[in-house]
Structure formats: structure tokens, C-alpha cells
Write a protein that holds these residues in place. Structure first.
Motif, short mmCIF file in Angstrom:
data_model
loop_
_atom_site.label_atom_id
_atom_site.label_comp_id
_atom_site.label_asym_id
_atom_site.label_seq_id
_atom_site.Cartn_x
_atom_site.Cartn_y
_atom_site.Cartn_z
N ALA A 394 0.79 -1.15 -0.11
CA ALA A 394 0.05 -0.20 0.01
C ALA A 394 0.97 1.19 0.01
N VAL A 395 1.79 1.39 0.85
CA VAL A 395 2.60 2.54 1.15
C VAL A 395 3.67 2.67 -0.31
N LYS A 396 4.04 1.58 -0.84
CA LYS A 396 4.89 1.79 -2.23
C LYS A 396 4.10 2.25 -3.04
N GLN A 397 2.88 1.79 -3.39
CA GLN A 397 2.05 2.34 -4.68
C GLN A 397 1.54 3.68 -4.17
N ASN A 402 2.41 9.21 -6.10
CA ASN A 402 2.96 10.73 -5.93
C ASN A 402 4.27 10.99 -6.52
N GLY A 403 4.84 9.97 -7.03
CA GLY A 403 6.14 10.37 -8.11
C GLY A 403 7.34 10.29 -7.25
N HIS A 404 7.07 9.46 -6.09
CA HIS A 404 8.18 9.11 -5.49
C HIS A 404 8.64 7.64 -5.18
N ALA A 405 9.81 7.16 -4.81
CA ALA A 405 10.26 5.99 -4.45
C ALA A 405 10.74 5.72 -3.39
N MET A 406 10.72 4.27 -3.02
CA MET A 406 11.33 4.04 -1.64
C MET A 406 12.86 4.35 -1.68
N PRO A 407 13.55 5.02 -0.42
CA PRO A 407 14.63 5.23 -0.61
C PRO A 407 15.68 3.93 -0.66
N GLU A 408 16.71 4.24 -1.46
CA GLU A 408 17.50 3.12 -1.91
C GLU A 408 18.51 2.81 -0.81
N PRO A 439 10.95 9.42 2.68
CA PRO A 439 9.91 10.25 1.65
C PRO A 439 8.87 10.49 2.13
N TRP A 440 8.59 10.09 3.42
CA TRP A 440 7.18 10.16 3.83
C TRP A 440 6.50 11.49 3.86
N ASP A 441 7.49 12.41 4.22
CA ASP A 441 7.09 13.95 4.62
C ASP A 441 6.85 14.44 3.38
N LEU A 442 6.94 13.81 2.21
CA LEU A 442 6.50 14.49 0.92
C LEU A 442 5.12 13.96 0.63
N ILE A 443 4.50 13.03 1.29
CA ILE A 443 3.23 12.68 1.06
C ILE A 443 2.02 13.48 2.11
N ALA A 444 0.98 13.90 1.49
CA ALA A 444 -0.16 14.49 2.49
C ALA A 444 -0.28 13.59 3.52
N LEU A 448 -1.51 9.53 3.63
CA LEU A 448 -0.54 8.50 4.00
C LEU A 448 -1.28 7.58 5.04
N TRP A 449 -1.76 8.20 6.17
CA TRP A 449 -2.21 7.66 7.36
C TRP A 449 -3.73 6.72 7.12
N SER A 450 -4.14 7.35 6.16
CA SER A 450 -5.53 6.48 5.81
C SER A 450 -5.08 5.49 5.01
N ALA A 451 -4.14 5.52 4.03
CA ALA A 451 -3.65 4.42 3.35
C ALA A 451 -3.10 3.27 4.38
N VAL A 452 -2.43 3.79 5.44
CA VAL A 452 -1.86 2.80 6.42
C VAL A 452 -3.09 2.00 7.30
N ALA A 453 -4.35 3.10 7.58
CA ALA A 453 -5.10 2.17 8.42
C ALA A 453 -6.03 1.42 7.17
N ARG A 454 -6.10 1.68 6.11
CA ARG A 454 -6.77 0.66 5.29
C ARG A 454 -5.96 -0.43 4.89
N ALA A 455 -4.81 -0.47 4.78
CA ALA A 455 -3.78 -1.68 4.71
C ALA A 455 -3.96 -2.53 5.80
N LEU A 456 -4.12 -1.99 6.89
CA LEU A 456 -4.07 -3.07 8.08
C LEU A 456 -5.73 -2.89 8.72
#
Ligand SMILES: C[S@@+](CC[C@H](N)C(=O)[O-])C[C@H]1O[C@@H](n2cnc3c(N)ncnc32)[C@H](O)[C@@H]1O
Length: 691
Positions: A394-397, A402-408, A439-444, A448-456
Motif C-alpha cells: 500500500a505505501v509503495k503504491q 505521488n511520483g516518489h520511490a522507496m529510499p535506496e 520520503p514520507w514527509d513528501l506525502i500529504a 499516508l495515514w488513511s492508506a496505512v489504516a486501510r492496509a491494516l
């Protein structure tokens, strides 16, 4: 005619001879009459016997019908009112047999039986609830006044035991911790049928089984005394054993329960082999398996407890039909889909040594059978994913969208994606640092938190910070979702409900055993002071389960006091608790010499409370439960210093010479490597003259 002539004829030999002949004839006729009479009587007897047998059969059928009807309405003769799930299948198969009907049964249970102390000082005897129907009224009489505090046909936890003890009646009584093994009573149509059943029972190891023959019934009692256990734990209303001992008893009872289950399963197998036919439908399906050339829908129908094993075996041997999922059948069995080719393999003899052998033997013993099932559920493509995998996806999607990627070059955890979290009902509490910084501070935040809630599948999400080590142990938790939502949560442990505002107060799950232990302390009738009550972690078990008369709960944090007061009301003990808001060094000034027991639950050390605690103890002394984080190597020294220091405090307070003895040390949990959260149970009493 001739007879009369013969009878009346005068013999040439004279009168004497004729008289002899008449006498002989008369006795012959008498004998004939006697024989006729005996035959008639014997015939009547055998008619009577046949009639009696028919009546007995009819009586058996009537009784069986009545019993089965009662059972179908959920009223087995045993107390519980229905078959116990672990033996339901066996009893149903037995009751399908024309010669048998079960009259009472118990699969085996772990129980606590409580009985009041009668005027004679003795407890009433409890009924087993498993005796013959005739005995049941008597049983009920004997059980009067006693009650089952716990009765489980499964393993028990220490929490079950604590909860059960908390529910004991207020009056004085004795309670026994028990394991009672499987027992079954079966009414049989004939003595022969009873003998067959008895032999099966003895073969299965139920050595104390027996047949009782009454005027109207033949009953087999299948029983064993091998796995019995009974230990008194409560005497005259007082718990006479420790929490640790209760845990040991629960462990032993659970072990016996497992062995008991193996034994009753063995009986089921032996009954199937010797008396019962395999479950209905199997033979027809086996035949269908030979005749049918339709490939689809063949399954192995088995009990749910072995379906996973069967599936694994089929998977390994390449015989699992992966196009379909398992399907639950109407009779409670599970149908595991099978490839058509496997049918032939399964019919091979049992000495073929391959993976399918286990399944073959299960089929042979009637534990499984081949069944054709229409409309098997089609396997979905989705494989069940772990919550962690769902969260990562969920968080990767979200990042990609939002045009970002997981930190390498970082692991998921280093990147702030947590692997573990705590659940409080619908609230997920994530560890400190979760989804922090780039990169999480780049997401509204909302996204972010609603996606986390939904995923869990949670309704609320909060993130933790370290517990403040300040004296109030305040919680540093922030509710992230929904923004501005309610952060009260509820936790139930050992039958006690604790509510707290997770953003204002900490909840320490690690102390669960200590909370349970406090519930078993012999504090009935005592006045207790809890110097660091928090939201009621130890206060509540002492009031609810240990049933102390009065408890003074000291707490300096108003947020904790708010939760404590809610919890006292929710657990219906507010009337016995006085909450003292503020620093216990001040709020206890009126409690001098009043307490039988003082709790000092403050970490890393409760030392500041030791003088308060000694001051609160009654003149005849009492108990202190002193918490401290102690390095493993320092334990003995700390315990010795604790005793010495407490004795010094008593002297300083002008209470004279007291003796402090550590009677027990509870290792609650490790606080850091080789550092233990300890609780020392210290008994403090004024020294006798000269001691
Ligand atoms: C360890 S916490 C909670 C208690 C609970 N016994 C436990 O183990 O989870 C200790 C509590 O003691 C309170 N406390 C600390 N110092 C205190 C004092 N001097 N007087 C009263 N309460 C105090 C804190 O606010 C906190 O709620």
C-alpha cells in the motif's frame, strides 16, 4: 372298544397279576399327563420369553427414539445439554447403529468446582453430571449449593483460571481444580451388543469400563480413572496456593486433556473398525469413483482437523486439484479437491510405500472418504498476504502514485516501514519512528495515514514515542488517523477491563502475569494501599479478584486518575476504592498504621516510596510488594539491602525493632539484557522480645 376290553380283561394268571398291570398302566398314564403338563408350561415360558424380548426391543427402540429426539433438540443427558464437539462425530455414528444409544457423555474437561462449607463444616459433594439417568436426580441434589466456576472442554489458560476464581461466590467455600477424563454411557439393545462395546472400550484403554444390567436396561459405562486430577485450591474461601502453582496445575490439566483426546480418538478408531460402519455415503461414493468417468469434482472428505495435512500430502504427490479450493460439506467435513488420476492411486494396496499411504489408511479406517462434490469453489488467484506485506504494498503504491520511490540502500525498517505493531481493538499503535522523515514527509499526511489504516484494516492509527521516564510515566503517543479522533482504547486482561487514553497514558502489556498474580494474593478482608496506581493495573485485580476490603489508590497523574476512575466503575469496585490524587508522600498522611499490604509499583525504582509504605503498615506489620529493575548479578545484594533498609526505616520512624523478610521474588520481565523487573514480596513485622 379294544381298550376297555384290555382294561377290563381278567388275566389267566389271576387277580393279583391283573391288579399289577392296572397299576402300571395308571402310572404310565400319569407320567404321560405329567410330561404333557410340563411341555405346556415350557411352551408358555418360551412364548413369555419371546414376548419379553420383543417388549424389550420395543422398549429400547422407544427409549432410543426419545433420547435421540431430545438430543436433536440439544438436550443430551449430561449437564451441558449437548454432545461435546470433540466427540460429536463418534456419538453420532454410534447412535446410527441400531443396537446403541448414548445416554450421557463428556469428552473430558478441565474444571474448577466450588462448594460452600456446610454447617457440619464439610463441603457438599459435587455431582459428575455423567451418571446414569436414574442417578441424575440424586446427582442434582448432591450438586445443590456447589457450582462450576470453570468448565472447559479444551485447554485452559491461566487467565481462564484467574477469571473463574474472580467469579467465586462471596461466601466461604472450598474449590477443586480438576481434570476429568472422557466418560460415556451407552444403552445397548442386548447383552451381546453391550459385550462388543465393552471389548472395544477395554481395547482402547478405558480399563474401568463396565456393563450394568438392570431389569429394563443394559448399559455400558466407558471410563478410565487414569487421567483424573483433583487438587484443592481454595479452602474456607481463601486461596491456598500461589499463582505459579495455579499455572502448574493448568499445565498438568492441559497435558492430561491432550492425552485424553488421543485416547478418545483411539476409541473412535477402534469402534469404527469393530462395530460401526464407515460414514454413510462413502461406499456409494467409492462405487461412483469406479464407474464415473467425469473428471471434475472428486475430493477427499475428511474431518477439518486433518484437512491441512491431507492437502499438503496431495500437494507433495502432485495429486491436489489446484483449480479448486477446499469446500465445507454439510456434515461438517472438509472436501479437499483431488486430481482424477489420484483415484486409481488411492485404490492401490496399503503396502505401496508412497506419500499417499497416510490418506489410504485414513480411508481404510473410515476417517476419510472419496466424495464427488458439485460446484467446488474455484481457487482465486490471490494468495493470502500477511498484514506486513499488505502494508508495504500500500505505501509503495502511494509513493509511486505521488511520483516518489522507496529510499535506496535502506531496509524497509530503516525506511520507516514498521514490521510489528500493537493492536488495541480498532486502533493500531505503530512503533516510534514509523513513516517519519523522507520520503514520507513528501506525502500529504491524510493520504499516508488513511492508506496505512486501510492496509491494516484499522479504523485508527497512532504512533508511539518512548515512555517518558519522568515520575508520571506519561505516554507520548500521537493519533495520526483520523485527525482529531478519539484516542480512548480498551484492553481486557484476566477478565478485567482497562480503558485508557492512549495519547495520555501508557499501557504496559508486559506486566500481565504480575497483574494476574496480584489477583491471587490472599488479600480478602485486607486494607491495601497502592502507592503508584496508574490506571489501576494492580489496584483492579486486588479489588476484583483478590477481594480486598478497601484499597487506597495513590496517583499523581490526573490523566491516569481519570482512566482509573472509569475502570473502577466499569469493573464495579468503585465503592471499595478511595482514589488519592497527588504525590503519595502527601496524600497518605491519614493512612498511617492502617494497611495490611502496600504496593510499590514504580520503575526503575520505588525506593522513594519505601518510607511511605512502612509508615502505612499496621502496628502488627504486613506485606510490601516492592518493584525494582535489578541487574541479574546484583539480585542477591539488592534483596539483602532492601531488608536492611526497610528495618532501618522502621527504626527511624520510631516504630521500634522490625524484621523484614523477602518471602518471594517474582521475575516479571527483562527490562534490558540481564536486567530484571523484580517484585520482592516482603513480610515486615515488629520483632518479638528477644528475637
Ligand atoms: C509504573 S506507573 C504505573 C503503575 C502500574 N503499577 C504499572 O506497573 O504499570 C507508575 C505510576 O505512578 C505514578 N506516580 C509516580 N510517582 C508518584 C507519586 N509520588 N505519587 C503518586 N503517584 C506517583 C505515575 O504517575 C504512574 O502512573
Amino acid at each position: 372298544g379294544g381298550g376297555a376290553a384290555w382294561w377290563g380283561r381278567k388275566h389267566e394268571g389271576g387277580d393279583e397279576e391283573a391288579r399289577d398291570m392296572r397299576r402300571q398302566a395308571a402310572s404310565l398314564i400319569f407320567l404321560l399327563l405329567l410330561w404333557g403338563l410340563r411341555e405346556a408350561v415350557a411352551n408358555r415360558e418360551s412364548v413369555k420369553t419371546v414376548m419379553a424380548a420383543i417388549a424389550a426391543d420395543e422398549r429400547f427402540e422407544r427409549r432410543k427414539d426419545a433420547l435421540l429426539e431430545a438430543i436433536s433438540c440439544g438436550a443430551d443427558r449430561s449437564k451441558k445439554g449437548s454432545f461435546d464437539a470433540p466427540i460429536q462425530e463418534m456419538l453420532e455414528e454410534l447412535n446410527q447403529h441400531p443396537d446403541y444409544v448414548s445416554t450421557s457423555s463428556c469428552s473430558g474437561r478441565v474444571a474448577i468446582f466450588w462448594e460452600p462449607v456446610t454447617e457440619t463444616g464439610k463441603g457438599v459433594e459435587e455431582g459428575e453430571g455423567l451418571e446414569e439417568p436414574e442417578d441424575q436426580k440424586e446427582q442434582k441434589k448432591r450438586c445443590k449449593g456447589g457450582q462450576w466456576l470453570l468448565c472447559k472442554h479444551a485447554h485452559v489458560t491461566i487467565e481462564d483460571v484467574q477469571q473463574a476464581l474472580a467469579l467465586r461466590p462471596a461466601e466461604k467455600g472450598t474449590a477443586y481444580f480438576k481434570h476429568e477424563p472422557f466418560i460415556l454411557h451407552v444403552q445397548c439393545k442386548s447383552l451381546e451388543a453391550a459385550t462388543r462395546l465393552m471389548e472395544a472400550a477395554r481395547d482402547a484403554g478405558f480399563r474401568e469400563s463396565g456393563i450394568s444390567v438392570g431389569r429394563k436396561h443394559v448399559i455400558v459405562g466407558v471410563r478410565t480413572s487414569a487421567l483424573r486430577m483433583e487438587a484443592p485450591i481454595l479452602v474456607d474461601g481463601e486461596l491456598v496456593v500461589s499463582g505459579e502453582y495455579l499455572a502448574i496445575l493448568a499445565g498438568i490439566a492441559n497435558e492430561k486433556f491432550t492425552k485424553n483426546k488421543e485416547k478418545s480418538d483411539n476409541l473412535h478408531r477402534i469402534l469404527r473398525k469393530s462395530i460401526l460402519s464407515p460414514p454413510t455415503g462413502c461406499e456409494e461414493n467409492d462405487k461412483r469413483a469406479q464407474d464415473d468417468d467425469d473428471d471434475d469434482g472428486w475430493t477427499i472428505a475428511c474431518n477439518p482437523n486433518i484437512c491441512e495435512e491431507i492437502r499438503k500430502i496431495l500437494c507433495k504427490s502432485g495429486d491436489l486439484e489446484t483449480r479448486y479450493r477446499n469446500s465445507k460439506l454439510e456434515d461438517g467435513k472438509v472436501a479437499v479437491p483431488l486430481r482424477r488420476e489420484a483415484l486409481e492411486k488411492l485404490k492401490e494396496s496399503t503396502d505401496v510405500d508412497d506419500e499417499l499411504n497416510f490418506i489410504r489408511s485414513q480411508i481404510k479406517h473410515g476417517n476419510c472418504c472419496l466424495v464427488k462434490v458439485d460446484n467446488l469453489p474455484v481457487a482465486g488467484k490471490q494468495i493470502k498476504r500477511s498484514p506486513h506485506a499488505l502494508l508495504v504494498e500500500a505505501v509503495k503504491q502511494l509513493l509511486t502514485a505521488n511520483g516518489h520511490a522507496m529510499p535506496e540502500g535502506k531496509t524497509l525498517e530503516q525506511a520507516g516501514v514498521p514490521r510489528h505493531w500493537e493492536e488495541f481493538g480498532d486502533l493500531i499503535l505503530l512503533p516510534e519512528g514509523s513513516f517519519q522523515s523522507s520520503p514520507w514527509d513528501l506525502i500529504a499526511p491524510d493520504a499516508l495515514w488513511s492508506a496505512v489504516a486501510r492496509a491494516l484494516s484499522a479504523k485508527r492509527v497512532a504512533v508511539k514515542a518512548e515512555v517518558d521516564e519522568g515520575r508520571m510515566r506519561q505516554s507520548h503517543v500521537t493519533l495520526k488517523f483520523p485527525p482529531g479522533g478519539d484516542s480512548w482504547v480498551q484492553v481486557t486482561q484476566n477478565g478485567i477491563t482497562y480503558s485508557l487514553d492512549i495519547c495520555r497514558v501508557m499501557f504496559s502489556r508486559g506486566n500481565v502475569n504480575e497483574r494476574a498474580r496480584m489477583g491471587t494474593i490472599a488479600a480478602a478482608g485486607e486494607t491495601v494501599v497502592d502507592l503508584y496506581a496508574g490506571i489501576g493495573y494492580f489496584t483492579l485485580p486486588l479489588l476484583v479478584q483478590a477481594k480486598c476490603s478497601k484499597l487506597f489508590a495513590c496517583e499523581i497523574n490526573p490523566d491516569s486518575v481519570e482512566a482509573l476512575q472509569r475502570n473502577l466503575l466499569a469493573n464495579r469496585v468503585a465503592d471499595r476504592c478511595h482514589v488519592l490524587l497527588g504525590d503519595n508522600r502527601e496524600t497518605t498522611s491519614l493512612l498511617d498504621r492502617s494497611a495490611h499490604r502496600v504496593l510499590l509499583g514504580l520503575l526503575p525504582s520505588s525506593e522513594q516510596g519505601w518510607p511511605v509504605a512502612v509508615r502505612c503498615l499496621r502496628d502488627d506489620g504486613g506485606w510490601l510488594h516492592v518493584h525494582e529493575n535489578v541487574a541479574e548479578a546484583d539480585e542477591a545484594t539488592w534483596l539483602r539491602q532492601l531488608e536492611e533498609e526497610l528495618e532501618k526505616i522502621a527504626r527511624r520512624q520510631g516504630r521500634g525493632e522490625w524484621r523484614a523478610r523477602v518471602e518471594h521474588v517474582e521475575h516479571v520481565k527483562t527490562y534490558a539484557p540481564r536486567v530484571w523487573h523484580l517484585v520482592a514480596d516482603v513480610e515486615m513485622r515488629p520483632r518479638e522480645e528477644g528475637s
